[in-house]
Design an enzyme around this catalytic site. Structure first.
Site, PDB file in Angstrom:
ATOM      1  CG  HIS A  93      -0.868   2.137  -9.185  1.00  0.00           C
ATOM      2  ND1 HIS A  93      -1.043   1.653  -7.906  1.00  0.00           N
ATOM      3  CD2 HIS A  93      -1.902   2.996  -9.391  1.00  0.00           C
ATOM      4  CE1 HIS A  93      -2.139   2.176  -7.381  1.00  0.00           C
ATOM      5  NE2 HIS A  93      -2.677   3.008  -8.254  1.00  0.00           N
ATOM      6  CG  LEU A 125      10.805 -18.378  -3.147  1.00  0.00           C
ATOM      7  CD1 LEU A 125      12.100 -17.593  -3.372  1.00  0.00           C
ATOM      8  CD2 LEU A 125       9.634 -17.446  -3.310  1.00  0.00           C
ATOM      9  CG  ASP A 171      -2.061   0.979   1.090  1.00  0.00           C
ATOM     10  OD1 ASP A 171      -2.382   1.371  -0.046  1.00  0.00           O
ATOM     11  OD2 ASP A 171      -2.624   1.372   2.133  1.00  0.00           O
TER      12      ASP A 171
HETATM   13  C1  IPE Z   1      -5.244  -2.609   0.218  1.00  0.00           C
HETATM   14  O1  IPE Z   1      -4.970  -1.268  -0.021  1.00  0.00           O
HETATM   15  C2  IPE Z   1      -5.264  -3.381  -1.060  1.00  0.00           C
HETATM   16  C3  IPE Z   1      -3.978  -3.508  -1.736  1.00  0.00           C
HETATM   17  C4  IPE Z   1      -2.835  -3.097  -1.296  1.00  0.00           C
HETATM   18  C5  IPE Z   1      -4.021  -4.213  -2.999  1.00  0.00           C
HETATM   19  P1  IPE Z   1      -6.154  -0.193  -0.189  1.00  0.00           P
HETATM   20  O2  IPE Z   1      -5.513   1.104  -0.441  1.00  0.00           O
HETATM   21  O3  IPE Z   1      -7.150  -0.671  -1.175  1.00  0.00           O
HETATM   22  O4  IPE Z   1      -6.845  -0.227   1.253  1.00  0.00           O
HETATM   23  P2  IPE Z   1      -7.792   0.806   1.974  1.00  0.00           P
HETATM   24  O5  IPE Z   1      -8.835   1.221   0.968  1.00  0.00           O
HETATM   25  O6  IPE Z   1      -6.957   1.948   2.409  1.00  0.00           O
HETATM   26  O7  IPE Z   1      -8.359   0.054   3.126  1.00  0.00           O
HETATM   27  C1  IPE Z   2      -1.761   0.211  -3.245  1.00  0.00           C
HETATM   28  O1  IPE Z   2      -1.508   1.568  -3.311  1.00  0.00           O
HETATM   29  C2  IPE Z   2      -2.051  -0.404  -4.579  1.00  0.00           C
HETATM   30  C3  IPE Z   2      -3.459  -0.781  -4.791  1.00  0.00           C
HETATM   31  C4  IPE Z   2      -4.383  -0.730  -3.879  1.00  0.00           C
HETATM   32  C5  IPE Z   2      -3.824  -1.249  -6.108  1.00  0.00           C
HETATM   33  P1  IPE Z   2      -2.668   2.650  -3.286  1.00  0.00           P
HETATM   34  O2  IPE Z   2      -3.101   2.908  -4.670  1.00  0.00           O
HETATM   35  O3  IPE Z   2      -3.770   2.218  -2.373  1.00  0.00           O
HETATM   36  O4  IPE Z   2      -1.919   3.902  -2.710  1.00  0.00           O
HETATM   37  P2  IPE Z   2      -2.444   4.918  -1.626  1.00  0.00           P
HETATM   38  O5  IPE Z   2      -2.846   4.108  -0.428  1.00  0.00           O
HETATM   39  O6  IPE Z   2      -3.619   5.616  -2.230  1.00  0.00           O
HETATM   40  O7  IPE Z   2      -1.296   5.808  -1.364  1.00  0.00           O
HETATM   41 MG    MG Z   3      -4.097   2.482  -0.387  1.00  0.00          MG
END
Ligand code: IPE
Ligand code: IPE
Ligand code: MG
Length: 237
Positions: free
Chosen positions: A41, A134, A24
């Site tokens: 991303h 792995l 995240d």
């Molecule tokens: C969790 O992150 C999902 C992934 C890392 C794929 P999110 O950014 O979607 O989570 P929330 O919305 O903050 O809970």
């Molecule tokens: C995690 O990063 C990746 C996915 C959930 C696909 P985010 O896109 O949630 O990044 P933040 O949390 O908004 O910074």
């Molecule tokens: Mg996020």
């Protein structure tokens, strides 16, 4: 945990067989640099490769990454489209790592939602890697509640009238591997966001403010050292 001579790199053993990452913070990483979230991303996808390689070098046998949740479809179409484009890269990167890093690939989640050509790539990735050592699980269109409901459906369809914990475990997407010993979440939020709810029953957790694209080797060393300082009691003494 041991430290290899000269390198100071931790060497993990069977106590830390399985690490799961909630990757995240990609969007915030980009925002900090005044870049579009999509760039975050792309940067996150690059770091995914580095982290997998490093964890493999440390001796971790099973790695699970949360790449896209069942709830992430709620995001604006342009962001979802960009992530979907990157997913093909994730799969290609993972396939490229199969031989070099001895990786067996598994995708966790309902793949039925993806277009047929993407499903074919996923199937092929699992097939060509099935004899490797792995384990790398990539959670895509994954939600733990959906996974548990799907497991119940599978058990009903198989005619079961009584269900033991082991039956549920063996009907989950993770049936091929033990539960995570450690779940790491980057990006500073203190929640699971529908990740591995069943499998996390006795996992250790580590939350860091570091954004996923910035998670580096030294911090992983620190996370591993922190894991080894914990006492896992599983309800005993
Ligand atoms: C969790 O992150 C999902 C992934 C890392 C794929 P999110 O950014 O979607 O989570 P929330 O919305 O903050 O809970
Ligand atoms: C995690 O990063 C990746 C996915 C959930 C696909 P985010 O896109 O949630 O990044 P933040 O949390 O908004 O910074
Ligand atoms: Mg996020």
């Amino acid at each position: 945990m041991l430290f290899k001579k000269h390198t100071e790199k931790p060497v993990v053993d069977e106590r830390l067989r399985h690490i799961a990452f909630i990757m995240d913070g990609n969007g915030r990483w980009a925002k900090k640099r005044s870049m579009p979230r999509e760039a975050g991303h792309a940067s996150g996808a690059k770091n995914f490769k580095k982290v997998i390689r490093y964890c493999g070098d440390l001796g971790v046998k099973i790695i699970t990454v949360y790449a896209f949740s069942t709830e992430n479809w709620k995001r604006p179409k342009h962001e979802v489209d960009a992530i979907m484009g990157l997913l093909s890269d994730y799969i290609a990167d993972a396939v490229a790592m199969v031989d070099e890093n001895n990786i067996q690939l598994h995708f966790l989640g309902d793949m039925g939602i993806f277009p047929p050509e993407m499903q074919a790539k996923i199937k092929n990735a699992e097939e060509v890697s099935k004899d490797k050592e792995l384990i790398l699980n990539i959670a895509l269109n994954y939600g733990a509640r959906a996974e548990i409901a799907h497991a119940c459906e599978t058990l009903i369809a198989s005619g079961k009238t009584e269900v033991a914990e082991e039956d549920v475990t063996s009907a989950l997407y993770t049936a091929h591997c033990p539960d995570p010993d450690l779940i790491v979440r980057t990006g500073g939020d203190l929640r699971l966001s529908n990740f591995l709810l069943w499998q996390a029953a006795y996992a250790e957790f580590y939350f860091t403010d570091t954004l996923w694209p910035d998670l580096g080797e030294r911090e992983i060393d620190k996370i591993v050292a922190d894991f080894y300082s914990r006492k896992r009691r599983y309800g005993g003494l």
